[in-house]
Scaffold this motif. Structure first.
Motif, PDB file in Angstrom:
ATOM      1  N   GLN A  56      38.718 -16.313  16.130  1.00  0.00           N
ATOM      2  CA  GLN A  56      39.418 -15.321  16.931  1.00  0.00           C
ATOM      3  C   GLN A  56      38.979 -15.416  18.392  1.00  0.00           C
ATOM      4  N   ALA A  57      37.664 -15.676  18.616  1.00  0.00           N
ATOM      5  CA  ALA A  57      37.150 -15.806  19.984  1.00  0.00           C
ATOM      6  C   ALA A  57      37.765 -17.021  20.685  1.00  0.00           C
ATOM      7  N   LYS A  58      37.911 -18.137  19.983  1.00  0.00           N
ATOM      8  CA  LYS A  58      38.511 -19.340  20.567  1.00  0.00           C
ATOM      9  C   LYS A  58      39.992 -19.118  20.864  1.00  0.00           C
ATOM     10  N   LEU A  59      40.671 -18.411  19.981  1.00  0.00           N
ATOM     11  CA  LEU A  59      42.082 -18.119  20.205  1.00  0.00           C
ATOM     12  C   LEU A  59      42.250 -17.193  21.401  1.00  0.00           C
TER      13      LEU A  59
ATOM     14  N   SER B 228      44.012 -22.685  28.045  1.00  0.00           N
ATOM     15  CA  SER B 228      43.225 -23.919  28.076  1.00  0.00           C
ATOM     16  C   SER B 228      42.237 -23.942  26.923  1.00  0.00           C
ATOM     17  N   PHE B 229      41.762 -25.158  26.572  1.00  0.00           N
ATOM     18  CA  PHE B 229      40.837 -25.344  25.442  1.00  0.00           C
ATOM     19  C   PHE B 229      40.261 -26.760  25.529  1.00  0.00           C
ATOM     20  N   GLU B 230      39.286 -27.063  24.688  1.00  0.00           N
ATOM     21  CA  GLU B 230      38.730 -28.409  24.572  1.00  0.00           C
ATOM     22  C   GLU B 230      38.906 -28.888  23.140  1.00  0.00           C
ATOM     23  N   ARG B 231      39.156 -30.197  22.996  1.00  0.00           N
ATOM     24  CA  ARG B 231      39.180 -30.762  21.658  1.00  0.00           C
ATOM     25  C   ARG B 231      37.768 -30.712  21.075  1.00  0.00           C
ATOM     26  N   VAL B 232      37.678 -30.692  19.748  1.00  0.00           N
ATOM     27  CA  VAL B 232      36.375 -30.738  19.092  1.00  0.00           C
ATOM     28  C   VAL B 232      35.710 -32.076  19.447  1.00  0.00           C
ATOM     29  N   GLY B 233      34.464 -32.011  19.957  1.00  0.00           N
ATOM     30  CA  GLY B 233      33.734 -33.227  20.334  1.00  0.00           C
ATOM     31  C   GLY B 233      34.004 -33.676  21.750  1.00  0.00           C
TER      32      GLY B 233
END
Length: 550
Positions: free
Chosen positions: A338-341, A349-354
């Motif tokens: 929920q925090a990432k969403l 904006s977001f980052e891919r895993v890794g």
């Protein structure tokens, strides 16, 4: 009318009945020029056919074949009177082509058939060639080959109502035989009268529903309505107005409603009526995958980010760039997810895993849930700040039980769809079955109705979906118990239940009239209504339209 055509009065019919009885019980049964010893077998076979469970068209087709077998008729037809358009149509025929059937349309009083419907009296035309009132509208009568044919037409009457006619054509060399066959046709008309009446009632009911549907469609013609959503109820019209208002904005929408109400269809309607309709529409169910996989699915991952990550992969948010992402069952996300969403909603904006590289997207977010999010916020299982970010423009989809006649519209839609998939003729839904659908609570909503109609189409053997084709838990308590037992008694009880409902509906809850209609005493009908827990008041239409026993 020309004097050569005979309108048969009651006294002549009575005399003909006496002649028929005498001819059937004496050695002169075959002294009329041809034998009529098969009259009783004919009437017995007709009675069995009418009593069997089948569509009216199939029943009447067999009746006409029996007339050909036992009475050697050359042509025969059973016409029904549609009071709605005041016309008489050929419903089933023998010896006529499709084109000839299509031409056989009459108004009351027009031709021999029309005069029989108008007067309610049978007519004999001893020689068709000498009768100017015989219109030959179908074009089936040929002057060269059928010059000496006779024509008999008798009314199909139920109570005081003329519902159609049975007509037969052949050559007769004996006047007494002509009158005998008139009496036989009159008996057959009486035998099929109830089946004809039920058919006409079904048609009238379906016409009312179609007219209501057309009226609503015309009223909504100038209003916004998504093409992928079925239903015109007031509850759904409110939803359509909300969809129309929010579609052209990029506002985040939270779609609320019970499971199975069609939240995904609403999300689809919003996307395809929006300015980003040409962009991708990506759907993701937040409850379908384990938490360890959801982050990678939503945001993507780099090669080597975790065991099994052999290549770089774009996530759902990245795939939906320039379009819409629909997050179904958003209430099932864990607090970390929920925090990432929340960050995506705030910053896009977001980052891919890794990866440490920030990816920015232009995406519209639609979310849906059947959970009570305010209650989850109070219990600490859903983030309050995320709730407010999602709840910018909430749309609540009403449960199916609150959508009135949409149930019938949806049922008809599903029946037509599944009939096409199964390559069968589209069955109609009988009135008692519709009543059960309308009175059910629908905990599974539209999805449950869809599954139920698929099953019903498979079970409808006679072109009709009866109440006993629906699950037993829809049946009234007593009928449900009987149905669970199975066997002949259960089937007979279900048919009896349908007939009683038809009679009560026709006579608007008047028990006395319904009993007369069914050929029962008022007391016997009352006992059978009690057996099925039926209340006459439920079938009244308007104030004072049907007073019990009056």
């Amino acid at each position: 009318m020309n004097h050569l055509a005979e309108v048969i009065p009651e006294s002549t019919i009575k005399r003909g009945r006496e002649q028929r009885n005498h001819s059937l019980t004496s050695s002169c049964a075959c002294s009329l020029g041809e034998c009529r010893s098969e009259t009783l077998p004919l009437l017995s076979e007709v009675s069995k056919v009418v009593s069997a469970d089948g569509s009216l068209s199939k029943t009447l087709k067999v009746v006409l074949e029996l007339l050909q077998k036992h009475l050697q008729v050359v042509r025969a037809m059973i016409s029904l009177y549609d009071s709605g358009c005041d016309q008489i149509f050929i419903h089933e025929s023998l010896g006529l082509t499709e084109d000839e059937i299509a031409k056989g349309v009459y108004y009351p009083g027009e031709g021999i058939t029309g005069k029989v419907v108008e007067s309610g009296k049978p007519i004999i035309v001893p020689v068709i060639a000498d009768e100017p009132q015989f219109l030959n509208r179908t074009g089936s009568w040929n002057e060269e080959h059928d010059l000496k044919h006779s024509f008999i037409c008798v009314p199909i009457i139920r109570g005081q109502k003329v519902m159609g006619t049975i007509a037969a054509e052949r050559r007769y060399d004996n006047h007494m035989l002509l009158h005998l066959d008139l009496e036989v046709l009159a008996i057959i008309a009486t035998t099929i009268a109830q089946a004809v009446e039920l058919h006409l009632l079904e048609r009238a009911h379906q016409k009312v529903l179609r007219d209501q549907s057309i009226k609503l469609k015309n009223e909504l013609k100038e209003k916004f309505k998504p093409s992928n959503i079925i239903g015109n109820s007031k509850a759904m019209q409110a939803v359509y107005r909300m969809i129309e208002k929010v579609s052209h904005a990029k506002t985040t929408v939270l779609i609320l409603g019970e499971s199975g109400v069609g939240k995904e269809r609403v999300a689809s309607a919003i996307h395809y009526h929006s300015s980003c309709a040409s962009g991708p529409f990506v759907k993701f169910n937040c409850a379908s995958l384990p938490e360890s996989v959801i982050e990678s699915e939503l945001f993507g991952h780099e090669k080597g980010a975790f065991t099994g990550a052999t290549t770089r992969r774009a996530g759902r948010f990245e795939e939906s760039n320039g379009g819409t992402i629909f997050l179904d069952e958003v209430g099932e996300l864990s607090l970390p997810m929920q925090a990432k969403l929340l960050r995506v909603l705030q910053e896009r904006s977001f980052e891919r895993v890794g990866s440490n590289t920030t990816i920015r997207v232009d995406v519209r977010i639609l979310a849906a849930t059947n959970r009570d999010l305010p209650d989850m916020v109070a219990k600490g299982t859903f983030r309050e700040d995320l709730f407010y970010r999602l709840n910018v423009f909430p749309i609540t989809i009403p449960p199916l039980k609150d959508r009135g006649n949409d149930i019938v519209t949806l049922a008809d839609h599903f029946v037509a769809r599944f009939a096409k998939e199964q390559d069968v003729e589209v069955p109609r839904i009988a009135t008692p079955a519709l009543n059960l659908l309308l009175s059910y609570n629908w905990p599974g909503n539209v999805r449950e109705l869809e599954n139920m109609m698929e099953r019903a189409v498979l079970l409808a053997e006679d072109g009709v979906i009866h109440s006993y084709n629906l699950p037993t838990y829809l049946q009234p308590p007593v009928l449900g118990e009987i149905s669970a037992q199975g066997g002949l008694e259960a089937r007979l009880s279900q048919i009896e239940y349908e007939l009683i409902i038809e009679a009560l509906t026709l006579h608007q809850g008047n028990v006395s009239e319904a009993a007369t209609h069914l050929g029962l005493t008022r007391r016997i009908l009352g006992l059978r209504m009690a057996k099925y827990q039926l209340n006459y008041k439920n079938y009244r239409q308007g104030d004072g339209l049907a007073q019990e026993g009056e």
